[in-house]
Design a protein around this motif. Structure first.
Motif: not given
Length: 214
Positions: A71-77
């Motif tokens: 999950n790209h968004e969660y990875a950034n978080y």
């Protein structure tokens, strides 16, 4: 509460927990093994709260952590939390998309189904280092998918990157599919694995030693 108290000194700020987070006692058990056996090349499939605590523990052994997240968004978080903790040189979160899965070198277990999608094999192999001495599998998301062995491909995809001495963990080992996954891994790796029921954690190591838990 005991496990949370043991973990808190490892971080500077609050680490959020979700319904999908690995149990604190499971994280402590993994860190126990990491510290006692001085594991230095750690790969985690499925990022989360565990990633932050593991990164701090790996810092203590002079090693590195590669955490795989689809999950790209969660990875950034998670990357932002790593940065807050000053662990950017220790831990890296690699975004690997889920893709159509073709088995590497394992057959289909009788009565079970292999997943239709898994992490992109070429990408995950390119970002995971050689000499893995600890593999923690908490992804891709599995939930209750009946006879589908969602996490079984991990060993087939990465075992040629394992160090001769290694530890392996599987979260959510209370589920039947995860129990079958562990049986498959025992055959592939030639080791025994055990389940700690109260924390739903499957574990094994190349030396067959007892892994301490809370």
């Amino acid at each position: 509460m005991v496990a949370l108290a043991a973990l808190q000194p490892l971080v500077k700020g609050f680490v959020p927990w979700t319904a999908w987070s690995m149990r604190p006692a499971a994280i402590v058990s993994i860190i126990n093994e990491l510290e006692l056996k001085r594991r230095r090349t750690v790969v985690e499939l499925g990022s989360g709260a565990s990633t932050i605590f593991l990164a701090r523990a790996v810092e203590g052994t002079g090693g590195r952590l590669v955490s795989i997240e689809h999950n790209h968004e969660y990875a950034n978080y998670i990357r932002r939390l790593i940065s807050r903790e000053g662990l950017e040189r220790i831990a890296q979160v690699e975004t690997v998309d889920l893709n159509r899965y073709a088995p590497v070198d394992t057959g289909k277990p009788v009565g079970w189904d292999l997943p239709e999608v898994w992490y992109d094999i070429d990408v995950i192999r390119s970002v995971c280092p050689m000499g893995i001495d600890m593999l923690i599998v908490d992804g891709p998301p599995a939930g209750d998918q009946g006879t589908v062995l969602v996490r079984e491909p991990a060993v087939g995809a990465l075992r040629d990157k394992f160090n001769s001495e290694f530890s392996i963990f599987l979260d959510d080992a209370d589920r039947l599919a995860e129990r079958e996954t562990m049986r498959c891994w025992e055959e592939q790796l030639g080791i025994g694995m055990v389940i700690v029921e109260r924390i739903s954690l499957g574990m094994g190591s190349s030396d067959g030693g007892i892994i301490p838990t809370l």
